[in-house]
Design a protein around this motif. Structure first.
Motif, PDB file in Angstrom:
ATOM      1  N   VAL A   1      -7.541   4.451   2.911  1.00 49.50           N
ATOM      2  CA  VAL A   1      -6.363   3.868   2.267  1.00 49.50           C
ATOM      3  C   VAL A   1      -5.291   3.581   3.312  1.00 49.50           C
ATOM      4  N   ALA A   2      -4.755   2.382   3.281  1.00 47.12           N
ATOM      5  CA  ALA A   2      -3.603   2.036   4.111  1.00 47.12           C
ATOM      6  C   ALA A   2      -2.336   2.184   3.285  1.00 47.12           C
TER       7      ALA A   2
ATOM      8  N   MET B   1       1.646   1.102   3.406  1.00 44.54           N
ATOM      9  CA  MET B   1       2.662   0.274   4.038  1.00 44.54           C
ATOM     10  C   MET B   1       4.000   0.511   3.347  1.00 44.54           C
TER      11      MET B   1
ATOM     12  N   THR C   1       0.802   2.194   8.314  1.00 50.64           N
ATOM     13  CA  THR C   1       0.843   1.080   9.259  1.00 50.64           C
ATOM     14  C   THR C   1       1.820   0.009   8.798  1.00 50.64           C
TER      15      THR C   1
ATOM     16  N   ALA D   1      -4.135  -2.909   7.972  1.00 53.10           N
ATOM     17  CA  ALA D   1      -4.304  -2.593   6.553  1.00 53.10           C
ATOM     18  C   ALA D   1      -5.525  -3.287   5.968  1.00 53.10           C
TER      19      ALA D   1
ATOM     20  N   ALA E   1      -8.779  -1.313   5.589  1.00 52.37           N
ATOM     21  CA  ALA E   1      -8.885  -0.231   4.607  1.00 52.37           C
ATOM     22  C   ALA E   1      -9.563  -0.710   3.331  1.00 52.37           C
TER      23      ALA E   1
ATOM     24  N   ARG F   1      -8.326  -0.072   0.360  1.00 46.31           N
ATOM     25  CA  ARG F   1      -7.224  -0.568  -0.455  1.00 46.31           C
ATOM     26  C   ARG F   1      -5.918  -0.254   0.237  1.00 46.31           C
ATOM     27  N   THR F   2      -4.890  -0.988  -0.137  1.00 43.81           N
ATOM     28  CA  THR F   2      -3.570  -0.826   0.466  1.00 43.81           C
ATOM     29  C   THR F   2      -2.562  -0.436  -0.603  1.00 43.81           C
TER      30      THR F   2
ATOM     31  N   THR G   1      -1.401  -2.898  -3.943  1.00 35.31           N
ATOM     32  CA  THR G   1      -1.147  -4.321  -3.710  1.00 35.31           C
ATOM     33  C   THR G   1      -2.331  -5.154  -4.191  1.00 35.31           C
TER      34      THR G   1
END
Length: 215
Positions: A30-31, A33, A192, A198, A201, A203-204, A215
């Motif tokens: 997972v990212a 942001m 990140t 991202a 990954a 999912r973000t 997202t």
């Protein structure tokens, strides 16, 4: 594997995280942001047990971190987690190979061939006898990444892991992170600012004042 339950944290009267809840599936990458100052690094520190929430729980493998004493929390971090932090935390008096091998030694391992293999993987082949003072910032970041992955952690926490790398090196490091995660079945949370990072990954999520949003 990892669950955040009504997690809140304030500093100096300023609320950073407010009743944040989220469940991360085992083995997912997972990212996270979000704008600067919204609490992304704080979130990683709380998950790792390096900081304590004002209220709420971080639950790892069904165990609330708050239920562990200092020794048990330290053992959990050593054996189950890997960390890539912006400050690197590479030890200046140890060689690169010794730095990377440190998680293995702390977990009772003696074979350092894995440490050498990880240095090779991050583009530092043959540099194991060098010391941190001989490296650039980007090279130090790669040492920190190798150290975080060397013991095949169940959960990887990464704070801007490509922030000091050129685009080509960053792309290689991101592919290495994803390959290691897939091979070991680990979960990973990567903070990140990079859209390219991202995209690696599964999912973000975007962290805002109102919580984590897909997202």
């Amino acid at each position: 594997m990892l669950e955040l339950v009504d997690l809140s944290k304030s500093y100096g009267g300023r609320t950073v995280l407010a009743r944040l809840s989220h469940r991360f599936a085992p083995g997912e990458f997972v990212a996270v942001m979000g704008e600067s100052g919204v609490g992304k690094s704080t979130l990683l520190n709380l998950i790792a047990g390096l900081d304590t929430p004002d209220s709420g729980q971080v639950v790892v493998d069904g165990v609330p971190m708050s239920s562990l004493d200092d020794d048990a929390a330290t053992q959990l971090r050593r054996s189950r987690m890997g960390f890539i932090f912006q400050a690197f935390h590479v030890l200046p008096h140890l060689t690169l190979e010794q730095n990377v091998a440190l998680p293995l030694l702390l977990n009772g391992g003696a074979d350092t061939s894995r440490a050498r293999a990880m240095l090779d993987a991050v583009g530092l082949k043959g540099r194991g006898a060098d010391f941190p003072r001989q490296l650039s910032g980007g090279e130090l970041q790669r040492v920190a990444i190798a150290r975080a992955l060397v013991h095949r952690p169940a959960l990887l926490l990464a704070d801007e892991p490509t922030g000091n790398l050129d685009p080509e090196t960053a792309d290689g490091i991101l592919h290495l992170l994803r390959a290691e995660i897939r091979q070991s079945g680990a979960g990973a949370i990567m903070v990140t600012h990079s859209i390219a990072a991202a995209a690696m990954a599964d999912r973000t999520l975007v962290l805002t004042r109102s919580g984590l949003q897909l997202t």
